[in-house]
Design a protein around this motif. Sequence first.
Motif, PDB file in Angstrom:
ATOM      1  N   VAL A 186      -8.854  11.000  -0.936  1.00 34.89           N
ATOM      2  CA  VAL A 186      -9.388  12.021  -0.045  1.00 34.89           C
ATOM      3  C   VAL A 186      -8.777  13.366  -0.411  1.00 34.89           C
ATOM      4  N   ASP A 187      -9.590  14.387  -0.375  1.00 39.28           N
ATOM      5  CA  ASP A 187      -9.164  15.746  -0.695  1.00 39.28           C
ATOM      6  C   ASP A 187      -9.318  16.642   0.524  1.00 39.28           C
ATOM      7  N   LEU A 188      -8.474  17.649   0.595  1.00 38.84           N
ATOM      8  CA  LEU A 188      -8.557  18.634   1.662  1.00 38.84           C
ATOM      9  C   LEU A 188      -8.497  20.018   1.043  1.00 38.84           C
ATOM     10  N   GLY A 232       4.183  12.876   2.978  1.00 36.58           N
ATOM     11  CA  GLY A 232       4.000  14.267   3.367  1.00 36.58           C
ATOM     12  C   GLY A 232       4.181  15.203   2.186  1.00 36.58           C
ATOM     13  N   THR A 233       3.465  16.305   2.220  1.00 31.33           N
ATOM     14  CA  THR A 233       3.599  17.340   1.197  1.00 31.33           C
ATOM     15  C   THR A 233       3.766  18.684   1.896  1.00 31.33           C
ATOM     16  N   GLN A 234       4.695  19.468   1.412  1.00 31.38           N
ATOM     17  CA  GLN A 234       5.024  20.744   2.045  1.00 31.38           C
ATOM     18  C   GLN A 234       4.024  21.819   1.649  1.00 31.38           C
ATOM     19  N   VAL A 235       3.549  22.522   2.646  1.00 33.19           N
ATOM     20  CA  VAL A 235       2.705  23.701   2.430  1.00 33.19           C
ATOM     21  C   VAL A 235       3.429  24.889   3.037  1.00 33.19           C
ATOM     22  N   THR A 236       3.628  25.915   2.240  1.00 26.11           N
ATOM     23  CA  THR A 236       4.296  27.122   2.714  1.00 26.11           C
ATOM     24  C   THR A 236       3.393  28.310   2.431  1.00 26.11           C
ATOM     25  N   LEU A 251      -5.378  26.296  -0.977  1.00 25.65           N
ATOM     26  CA  LEU A 251      -4.738  25.141  -1.590  1.00 25.65           C
ATOM     27  C   LEU A 251      -5.670  23.944  -1.443  1.00 25.65           C
ATOM     28  N   ARG A 252      -5.536  23.024  -2.369  1.00 23.39           N
ATOM     29  CA  ARG A 252      -6.300  21.778  -2.302  1.00 23.39           C
ATOM     30  C   ARG A 252      -5.318  20.614  -2.337  1.00 23.39           C
ATOM     31  N   LEU A 253      -5.332  19.833  -1.290  1.00 19.68           N
ATOM     32  CA  LEU A 253      -4.477  18.653  -1.211  1.00 19.68           C
ATOM     33  C   LEU A 253      -5.291  17.415  -1.588  1.00 19.68           C
ATOM     34  N   SER A 254      -4.622  16.489  -2.249  1.00 19.77           N
ATOM     35  CA  SER A 254      -5.263  15.224  -2.615  1.00 19.77           C
ATOM     36  C   SER A 254      -4.377  14.066  -2.192  1.00 19.77           C
ATOM     37  N   CYS A 255      -5.011  12.970  -1.871  1.00 16.37           N
ATOM     38  CA  CYS A 255      -4.280  11.769  -1.462  1.00 16.37           C
ATOM     39  C   CYS A 255      -4.982  10.557  -2.054  1.00 16.37           C
ATOM     40  N   ARG A 256      -4.179   9.675  -2.631  1.00 17.27           N
ATOM     41  CA  ARG A 256      -4.728   8.451  -3.189  1.00 17.27           C
ATOM     42  C   ARG A 256      -3.984   7.273  -2.596  1.00 17.27           C
ATOM     43  N   ALA A 257      -4.733   6.317  -2.090  1.00 12.16           N
ATOM     44  CA  ALA A 257      -4.147   5.087  -1.561  1.00 12.16           C
ATOM     45  C   ALA A 257      -4.190   4.029  -2.647  1.00 12.16           C
ATOM     46  N   SER A 258      -3.023   3.487  -2.970  1.00 18.71           N
ATOM     47  CA  SER A 258      -2.964   2.432  -3.971  1.00 18.71           C
ATOM     48  C   SER A 258      -2.477   1.146  -3.317  1.00 18.71           C
ATOM     49  N   VAL A 287       0.843  -1.197   0.000  1.00 18.37           N
ATOM     50  CA  VAL A 287       0.000   0.000   0.000  1.00 18.37           C
ATOM     51  C   VAL A 287       0.872   1.239   0.000  1.00 18.37           C
ATOM     52  N   GLN A 288       0.524   2.179  -0.847  1.00 13.41           N
ATOM     53  CA  GLN A 288       1.204   3.474  -0.870  1.00 13.41           C
ATOM     54  C   GLN A 288       0.175   4.584  -0.856  1.00 13.41           C
ATOM     55  N   LEU A 289       0.504   5.637  -0.145  1.00  9.48           N
ATOM     56  CA  LEU A 289      -0.323   6.840  -0.162  1.00  9.48           C
ATOM     57  C   LEU A 289       0.446   7.913  -0.910  1.00  9.48           C
ATOM     58  N   VAL A 290      -0.168   8.450  -1.940  1.00  9.99           N
ATOM     59  CA  VAL A 290       0.482   9.474  -2.757  1.00  9.99           C
ATOM     60  C   VAL A 290      -0.264  10.777  -2.574  1.00  9.99           C
ATOM     61  N   GLU A 291       0.453  11.766  -2.059  1.00  8.48           N
ATOM     62  CA  GLU A 291      -0.139  13.081  -1.799  1.00  8.48           C
ATOM     63  C   GLU A 291       0.250  14.053  -2.892  1.00  8.48           C
ATOM     64  N   SER A 292      -0.608  15.014  -3.146  1.00 10.03           N
ATOM     65  CA  SER A 292      -0.306  16.059  -4.116  1.00 10.03           C
ATOM     66  C   SER A 292      -1.044  17.331  -3.721  1.00 10.03           C
TER      67      SER A 292
END
Length: 115
Positions: free
Chosen positions: A78-80, A108-112, A18-25, A2-7
């Motif tokens: 899931v989206d945020l 993790g994804t960096q938000v600045t 900002l809109r974050l997205s995550c997909r579990a594969s 299982v991997q979680l890919v954030e963007s």
Amino acid sequence: QVQLVESGGGLVQAGGSLRLSCRASGSISIMLAMGWYRQTPGKERELVATIIRGGSTNYGDSMKGRVTISTGNAENTVDLQMNSLKPEDSGVYYCKANSYPRDYWGQGTQVTVSS
């Protein structure tokens, strides 16, 4: 595996969105919930928002009223949506999948947020 890919992370000015997205594969037996956590400088990782099977949501105090969590169009996504961002929101945002028999974390994804 299982991997979680954030963007969706990046640099935004204060007051922006900002809109974050995550997909579990991979093979997940039972997905119980998905959510977002964050770690800002000098602080421990904290809850931003979670959404459980059935659609109920839970928000942490730090961003309540400024974020909305939702399931994506694809399975196990899931989206945020984050609005009215502040410089103190800067940090690393992590996706988490609560599943049976174990939980998974994204990289993790960096938000600045600039002032």
